[in-house]
Design a protein around this motif. Structure first.
Motif, short mmCIF file in Angstrom:
data_model
loop_
_atom_site.label_atom_id
_atom_site.label_comp_id
_atom_site.label_asym_id
_atom_site.label_seq_id
_atom_site.Cartn_x
_atom_site.Cartn_y
_atom_site.Cartn_z
N LYS A 50 33.50 43.31 53.24
CA LYS A 50 32.65 43.49 52.06
C LYS A 50 33.29 42.83 50.84
CE LYS A 50 29.56 45.61 49.36
NZ LYS A 50 28.11 45.35 49.39
N LYS A 51 34.59 43.02 50.68
CA LYS A 51 35.31 42.47 49.53
C LYS A 51 35.28 40.95 49.54
CE LYS A 51 39.79 42.77 47.16
NZ LYS A 51 41.16 43.36 47.21
N ILE A 52 35.53 40.36 50.72
CA ILE A 52 35.52 38.90 50.84
C ILE A 52 34.11 38.37 50.61
CG2 ILE A 52 35.98 36.95 52.38
CD1 ILE A 52 38.08 38.64 53.75
N TYR A 53 33.14 39.09 51.15
CA TYR A 53 31.74 38.66 51.00
C TYR A 53 31.35 38.61 49.52
CZ TYR A 53 26.72 39.10 50.67
OH TYR A 53 25.41 38.94 50.31
N VAL A 54 31.68 39.65 48.76
CA VAL A 54 31.34 39.70 47.34
C VAL A 54 31.99 38.54 46.60
CG1 VAL A 54 31.59 41.04 45.21
CG2 VAL A 54 30.94 42.19 47.33
N SER A 55 33.24 38.23 46.95
CA SER A 55 33.95 37.12 46.32
C SER A 55 33.28 35.79 46.63
CB SER A 55 35.41 37.13 46.79
OG SER A 55 36.09 35.99 46.31
N GLU A 56 32.95 35.58 47.91
CA GLU A 56 32.31 34.31 48.32
C GLU A 56 30.91 34.19 47.74
OE1 GLU A 56 33.58 31.74 49.85
OE2 GLU A 56 35.52 32.73 49.97
#
Length: 421
Positions: A99-105
């Motif tokens: 989720k964290k990586i997705y929000v960043s990307e």
């Protein structure tokens, strides 16, 4: 003779310039302009050159010189493909980390798109193609709304919002983007040719707006919408050639009156086909839940499907009961038949003979069968003596097949196997 030729040559050279001695003659240097001739062309010409490249290829021209640095941002085909970003978090075990990586990307993707779009705001040229390929959803609605408005203000012809999840991990992370009529209804005339809306919550009101106000509409694709319930694809001058409706789970009814339609694909819940006037349909792909009503319609309107060349459908359950009592029209031009069937282990496939017999021109038949009971696999135990096997009464059920597979895999000395039905 040789001396005369030499003297004549020297006389001719003196007419055009001073005579050069061997010790003073130098090879002239090649003069190279600091500026490339192509870089001196107007922006409009250079943008036309870039339009024959992909957006990714045209971006590389920014390295040529300052003159080219921002030209690629005016490319008429804007394809923002963010699918490669998913390679960074593919299938992590930690969902919170995903989720964290997705929000960043997602943030990086939106900023990238906005930066390119901003450079186009002052340009007067129209945009031929606009594609968003990244699973942004409801949380990014203001940004996506602005991008949609931008595309339609620029008179976009091919418009695609593909917000599907490429890995199966983000399907519920960001919700489903709702496309509202207020976002797209800018003028009464839309030069749209191909709207493709995947994982976009779009209503019949918006689709009707496209159909009514886009005289050049050729392709309409909708997937994953929960707001689509009733749809009418009708119009006396409708140019639509390709229609695709996939996994719109709240769909209830569909009416089609499109004389130019060549291809129709529907996969989803059982719906009511109120009418289907498609005299030029050549390719039909449909979910098995609608097959019975479609077959009935084919019989009632047999001449409407006379040009049909390819038929594809899948039936998930009670396949024999569904199709055994169907009455099929003669599909005299059908050349390709593709079936995807989910059957129980005790069902026969002979009921397909009536459908095949109704297709006298058939030359390509594809059948994929999924049996409810999965094939079991015996523990591997190599047999080193068995050479000849004969099986009688084989009918192709799971019980037969799994035993034959056991023999083939374990009888390492097997030379001959005879299967007699």
């Amino acid at each position: 003779m040789h001396l005369d030729f030499q003297s004549n040559l020297e006389l001719e050279m003196e007419k055009f310039g001073p005579k050069l001695s061997p010790c003073t003659w130098k090879k002239p240097k090649r003069v190279v302009d600091a500026k490339s001739r192509i870089s001196e062309l107007p922006d409009e010409i250079l943008i036309l050159v870039l339009s024959h490249m992909t957006m990714k290829e045209s971006a590389k021209t920014s390295l040529i010189s300052r003159r080219w640095q921002n030209l690629w941002t005016l490319h008429p085909c804007l394809e923002f493909d963010g699918s490669q970003a998913f390679l960074k978090f593919g299938n992590p075990n930690n969902r919170r980390k995903a989720k964290k990586i997705y929000v960043s990307e997602r943030s990086r993707y939106i900023n990238w798109v906005n930066r390119i779009v901003y450079s186009h705001l002052s340009a007067a040229a129209a945009i031929d193609e606009f594609k968003i390929l990244f699973p942004v959803g409801e949380s990014c609605k203001p940004d996506i709304d602005e991008l949609v408005r931008f595309a339609f203000e620029k008179k976009v012809k091919r418009f695609e919002l593909n917000l599907t999840d490429f890995t199966g991990w983000c399907s519920n992370m960001d919700g489903c983007y709702p496309l509202c009529l207020q976002t797209v209804s800018l003028t009464s005339f839309v030069p749209l040719k191909s709207p493709i809306l995947k994982q976009v919550d779009v209503s019949s009101q918006v689709l009707t707006y496209f159909i009514s106000n886009s005289p050049f509409l050729e392709c309409l694709c909708v997937g994953g919408s929960t707001s689509l319930v009733h749809l009418r694809v009708v119009g006396p001058s409708l140019c639509l050639k390709y229609l695709e409706i996939i996994h719109c789970l709240c769909m209830e009814s569909l009416e089609i009156d499109a004389a130019n339609l060549l291809s129709f694909k529907y996969y989803g819940p059982k719906i009511k086909l109120t009418s289907m006037n498609v005299p030029n349909i050549a390719e039909l792909s449909i979910d098995g839940t609608c097959f019975k009503s479609l077959a009935r319609m084919m019989v009632e309107m047999s001449t409407a499907f006379i040009r049909l060349e390819k038929l594809t459908f899948s039936v998930i359950m009670f396949v024999q009961r569904w199709m055994n009592n169907c009455e099929y029209p003669m599909l005299i031009n059908l050349k390709q038949l593709e079936l995807n069937l989910y059957a129980s282990d005790d069902e026969s496939l002979l009921f397909l003979s009536s459908l095949i017999n109704a297709c006298p021109s058939l030359n390509k038949f594809s059948l994929e069968v999924h049996v409810k009971r999965k094939m079991k696999k015996a523990r591997k135990c190599p047999h080193h003596s068995l050479k000849v096997v004969k099986i009688t009464g084989f009918v192709g059920k799971t019980i037969d097949t799994e035993f034959c597979m056991y023999l083939i895999e374990n009888a390492v000395m097997l030379e001959k196997i005879t299967i007699d039905a």
